[in-house]
Design a protein around this motif. Structure first.
Motif, PDB file in Angstrom:
ATOM      1  N   LYS A  69     -43.033  -6.454  64.032  1.00 41.76           N
ATOM      2  CA  LYS A  69     -42.176  -5.178  63.673  1.00 41.76           C
ATOM      3  C   LYS A  69     -42.103  -4.916  62.070  1.00 41.76           C
ATOM      4  CE  LYS A  69     -39.511  -5.558  68.035  1.00 41.76           C
ATOM      5  NZ  LYS A  69     -38.080  -5.618  68.595  1.00 41.76           N
ATOM      6  N   GLY A  70     -41.504  -6.178  61.500  1.00 42.52           N
ATOM      7  CA  GLY A  70     -41.373  -5.832  59.832  1.00 42.52           C
ATOM      8  C   GLY A  70     -40.303  -6.888  59.498  1.00 42.52           C
ATOM      9  N   PHE A  71     -39.387  -6.758  58.718  1.00 43.95           N
ATOM     10  CA  PHE A  71     -38.531  -7.327  58.083  1.00 43.95           C
ATOM     11  C   PHE A  71     -36.965  -6.881  58.204  1.00 43.95           C
ATOM     12  CE2 PHE A  71     -42.510  -8.654  56.183  1.00 43.95           C
ATOM     13  CZ  PHE A  71     -42.465  -9.822  56.177  1.00 43.95           C
ATOM     14  N   ARG A  72     -36.180  -7.763  58.330  1.00 45.06           N
ATOM     15  CA  ARG A  72     -34.711  -7.580  58.547  1.00 45.06           C
ATOM     16  C   ARG A  72     -33.842  -8.312  57.425  1.00 45.06           C
ATOM     17  NH1 ARG A  72     -32.912  -8.314  64.431  1.00 45.06           N
ATOM     18  NH2 ARG A  72     -32.841 -10.330  63.668  1.00 45.06           N
ATOM     19  N   VAL A  73     -33.133  -7.624  56.885  1.00 49.00           N
ATOM     20  CA  VAL A  73     -32.014  -8.184  55.964  1.00 49.00           C
ATOM     21  C   VAL A  73     -31.217  -9.121  56.732  1.00 49.00           C
ATOM     22  CG1 VAL A  73     -30.129  -7.833  54.202  1.00 49.00           C
ATOM     23  CG2 VAL A  73     -32.165  -6.360  54.197  1.00 49.00           C
ATOM     24  N   VAL A  74     -30.941 -10.348  55.872  1.00 48.25           N
ATOM     25  CA  VAL A  74     -30.370 -11.327  56.629  1.00 48.25           C
ATOM     26  C   VAL A  74     -28.577 -11.001  56.132  1.00 48.25           C
ATOM     27  CG1 VAL A  74     -29.629 -13.823  56.603  1.00 48.25           C
ATOM     28  CG2 VAL A  74     -31.942 -13.238  56.360  1.00 48.25           C
ATOM     29  N   GLU A  75     -27.766 -10.941  57.202  1.00 47.34           N
ATOM     30  CA  GLU A  75     -26.421 -10.488  57.007  1.00 47.34           C
ATOM     31  C   GLU A  75     -25.802 -11.706  56.848  1.00 47.34           C
ATOM     32  OE1 GLU A  75     -23.148  -7.506  58.622  1.00 47.34           O
ATOM     33  OE2 GLU A  75     -24.811  -8.089  59.994  1.00 47.34           O
ATOM     34  N   LEU A  76     -24.602 -11.632  55.910  1.00 46.66           N
ATOM     35  CA  LEU A  76     -23.766 -12.744  55.640  1.00 46.66           C
ATOM     36  C   LEU A  76     -22.365 -12.295  56.102  1.00 46.66           C
ATOM     37  CD1 LEU A  76     -24.839 -13.886  52.446  1.00 46.66           C
ATOM     38  CD2 LEU A  76     -25.705 -15.147  54.486  1.00 46.66           C
ATOM     39  N   SER A  77     -21.639 -13.206  56.662  1.00 39.89           N
ATOM     40  CA  SER A  77     -20.140 -12.999  57.214  1.00 39.89           C
ATOM     41  C   SER A  77     -19.235 -12.983  55.759  1.00 39.89           C
ATOM     42  CB  SER A  77     -19.595 -13.938  57.822  1.00 39.89           C
ATOM     43  OG  SER A  77     -19.524 -15.464  57.370  1.00 39.89           O
ATOM     44  N   ASP A  78     -18.212 -12.442  55.988  1.00 43.63           N
ATOM     45  CA  ASP A  78     -17.345 -12.361  54.935  1.00 43.63           C
ATOM     46  C   ASP A  78     -17.126 -13.866  54.336  1.00 43.63           C
ATOM     47  OD1 ASP A  78     -17.185  -9.747  54.656  1.00 43.63           O
ATOM     48  OD2 ASP A  78     -15.602  -9.356  56.071  1.00 43.63           O
ATOM     49  N   LYS A  79     -16.725 -14.757  55.084  1.00 48.17           N
ATOM     50  CA  LYS A  79     -16.475 -16.077  54.881  1.00 48.17           C
ATOM     51  C   LYS A  79     -17.672 -16.527  53.969  1.00 48.17           C
ATOM     52  CE  LYS A  79     -14.684 -20.520  55.600  1.00 48.17           C
ATOM     53  NZ  LYS A  79     -15.578 -21.167  54.778  1.00 48.17           N
ATOM     54  N   GLU A  80     -18.675 -16.268  54.444  1.00 44.40           N
ATOM     55  CA  GLU A  80     -20.027 -16.891  53.757  1.00 44.40           C
ATOM     56  C   GLU A  80     -19.921 -16.358  52.339  1.00 44.40           C
ATOM     57  OE1 GLU A  80     -23.389 -17.837  56.989  1.00 44.40           O
ATOM     58  OE2 GLU A  80     -22.768 -15.724  56.850  1.00 44.40           O
ATOM     59  N   LEU A  81     -19.784 -14.882  52.323  1.00 45.76           N
ATOM     60  CA  LEU A  81     -19.734 -14.340  50.851  1.00 45.76           C
ATOM     61  C   LEU A  81     -18.788 -14.825  50.147  1.00 45.76           C
ATOM     62  CD1 LEU A  81     -20.464 -10.691  52.045  1.00 45.76           C
ATOM     63  CD2 LEU A  81     -22.068 -11.961  50.839  1.00 45.76           C
ATOM     64  N   ASP A  82     -17.516 -15.221  50.368  1.00 40.03           N
ATOM     65  CA  ASP A  82     -16.395 -15.778  49.728  1.00 40.03           C
ATOM     66  C   ASP A  82     -16.768 -17.042  49.297  1.00 40.03           C
ATOM     67  OD1 ASP A  82     -14.708 -13.687  49.831  1.00 40.03           O
ATOM     68  OD2 ASP A  82     -13.601 -14.181  51.829  1.00 40.03           O
ATOM     69  N   ASP A  83     -17.436 -17.704  50.218  1.00 43.33           N
ATOM     70  CA  ASP A  83     -17.700 -19.346  49.853  1.00 43.33           C
ATOM     71  C   ASP A  83     -18.900 -19.411  48.609  1.00 43.33           C
ATOM     72  OD1 ASP A  83     -16.329 -20.361  51.800  1.00 43.33           O
ATOM     73  OD2 ASP A  83     -17.929 -20.639  53.293  1.00 43.33           O
ATOM     74  N   LEU A  84     -19.703 -18.323  48.733  1.00 43.92           N
ATOM     75  CA  LEU A  84     -20.636 -18.222  47.590  1.00 43.92           C
ATOM     76  C   LEU A  84     -19.980 -17.742  46.475  1.00 43.92           C
ATOM     77  CD1 LEU A  84     -23.713 -16.126  49.364  1.00 43.92           C
ATOM     78  CD2 LEU A  84     -23.728 -18.687  48.661  1.00 43.92           C
ATOM     79  N   ALA A  85     -18.901 -16.983  46.252  1.00 43.06           N
ATOM     80  CA  ALA A  85     -18.294 -16.742  45.135  1.00 43.06           C
ATOM     81  C   ALA A  85     -17.541 -17.775  44.725  1.00 43.06           C
ATOM     82  CB  ALA A  85     -17.471 -15.454  45.455  1.00 43.06           C
ATOM     83  N   ASP A  86     -16.981 -18.645  45.347  1.00 40.79           N
ATOM     84  CA  ASP A  86     -16.304 -19.841  45.072  1.00 40.79           C
ATOM     85  C   ASP A  86     -17.270 -20.683  44.171  1.00 40.79           C
ATOM     86  OD1 ASP A  86     -13.864 -19.298  45.983  1.00 40.79           O
ATOM     87  OD2 ASP A  86     -13.903 -20.235  47.956  1.00 40.79           O
ATOM     88  N   LEU A  87     -18.255 -21.032  45.076  1.00 42.27           N
ATOM     89  CA  LEU A  87     -19.365 -21.912  44.055  1.00 42.27           C
ATOM     90  C   LEU A  87     -19.511 -21.225  42.828  1.00 42.27           C
ATOM     91  CD1 LEU A  87     -21.544 -22.781  47.279  1.00 42.27           C
ATOM     92  CD2 LEU A  87     -19.974 -24.201  46.038  1.00 42.27           C
ATOM     93  N   ARG A  88     -19.895 -20.094  42.801  1.00 41.79           N
ATOM     94  CA  ARG A  88     -20.377 -19.172  41.555  1.00 41.79           C
ATOM     95  C   ARG A  88     -19.196 -19.706  40.479  1.00 41.79           C
ATOM     96  NH1 ARG A  88     -21.680 -13.234  42.107  1.00 41.79           N
ATOM     97  NH2 ARG A  88     -21.473 -13.492  39.894  1.00 41.79           N
ATOM     98  N   GLU A  89     -18.126 -19.296  40.743  1.00 46.90           N
ATOM     99  CA  GLU A  89     -16.945 -19.577  39.811  1.00 46.90           C
ATOM    100  C   GLU A  89     -16.882 -20.905  39.353  1.00 46.90           C
ATOM    101  OE1 GLU A  89     -11.963 -18.870  39.998  1.00 46.90           O
ATOM    102  OE2 GLU A  89     -13.251 -17.552  41.061  1.00 46.90           O
ATOM    103  N   LEU A  90     -17.199 -21.828  40.289  1.00 46.71           N
ATOM    104  CA  LEU A  90     -16.941 -23.209  39.736  1.00 46.71           C
ATOM    105  C   LEU A  90     -17.831 -23.594  38.959  1.00 46.71           C
ATOM    106  CD1 LEU A  90     -16.396 -25.004  43.454  1.00 46.71           C
ATOM    107  CD2 LEU A  90     -14.867 -24.907  41.306  1.00 46.71           C
ATOM    108  N   ILE A  91     -19.150 -22.900  38.927  1.00 47.87           N
ATOM    109  CA  ILE A  91     -20.171 -23.377  37.950  1.00 47.87           C
ATOM    110  C   ILE A  91     -20.315 -22.342  36.917  1.00 47.87           C
ATOM    111  CG2 ILE A  91     -22.782 -23.491  37.731  1.00 47.87           C
ATOM    112  CD1 ILE A  91     -22.784 -24.048  40.882  1.00 47.87           C
ATOM    113  N   GLU A  92     -20.275 -21.026  37.023  1.00 41.09           N
ATOM    114  CA  GLU A  92     -20.616 -20.162  35.928  1.00 41.09           C
ATOM    115  C   GLU A  92     -19.393 -20.217  34.929  1.00 41.09           C
ATOM    116  OE1 GLU A  92     -22.434 -16.350  36.956  1.00 41.09           O
ATOM    117  OE2 GLU A  92     -22.273 -17.095  39.020  1.00 41.09           O
TER     118      GLU A  92
END
Length: 223
Positions: A69-92
């Protein structure tokens, strides 16, 4: 509308960068199946380099292959997105403060200025794909000045997995422009050695992304 790459060098990498920016910015949407031939038609190239580029993005976890068929974009939940932002803030945020405290060679700052300008131009032009691609390049190059390659790779992974759903609506209202200007402001603060202000700006800059997600929760049609 995705750009044409006819006549450009490093075709595969150009396509990877553009598709990556389209996924992060939400231009390529979760739940939609994309095929290499259809994207290749938009790029004005053959399907082969597009297919190869999509395989690269699948390795990064941005998209998933669908057999025949092709490819589909992997969807993230709001919780997962917030967790990623938390980690970015801790590092950056600490890295930015450290750069301002230690000082950076003016020549290195000068090399980053065109990227900061490019982000502003992309925001003004409402070009979300270019905005996401240049933004990623800018922040990774800035973090690299601290000399820790593991930090750069970690943040690269976090940023690639992030999504900016709702960015299209912000772009159409020119609401991305103020955030885009913060890149130049950040360079100015690092140059002046104002570590507290640079730290605060970086924290606020990451917070803008969370604001976009919050707006999406209130208005799902903004995706």
């Amino acid at each position: 509308m995705l750009p044409s790459f006819q006549g450009r060098r490093s075709l595969r990498e150009e396509i990877v960068q553009t598709l990556r920016g389209a996924v992060i910015s939400g231009e390529l949407r979760p739940g939609v199946v994309y095929s290499a031939p259809s994207l290749a038609a938009q790029f004005g190239v053959s399907p082969t380099p597009v297919r190869e580029a999509m395989v690269d993005l699948a390795k990064d976890g941005l998209i998933e292959p669908l057999r025949n068929k092709g490819f589909r974009v992997v969807e993230l939940s709001d919780k997962e997105l917030d967790d990623l932002a938390d980690l970015r803030e801790l590092i950056e945020v600490p890295v930015i403060r450290r750069l301002a405290e230690a000082g950076v060679d003016p020549a290195e700052i000068d090399r980053l200025r065109p990227l900061a300008t490019g982000i502003e131009r992309a925001a003004a032009d409402r070009d979300l794909t270019a905005h996401a691609a240049i933004d990623l390049e800018f922040h990774l190059a800035l973090l690299a000045l601290d000399g820790n390659e593991r930090v750069v790779e970690t943040v690269r992974s976090l940023r690639l997995r992030s999504r900016i759903y709702g960015a299209r609506q912000l772009a159409e209202n020119d609401a991305l422009v103020p955030s885009a200007r913060e890149h130049s402001e950040l360079l100015d603060l690092i140059t002046s050695g104002d570590a507290p202000a640079a730290e605060a700006l970086m924290r606020r800059h990451i917070g803008h992304v969370r604001g976009i997600w919050a707006a999406r929760r209130e208005d799902p049609s903004a995706c």
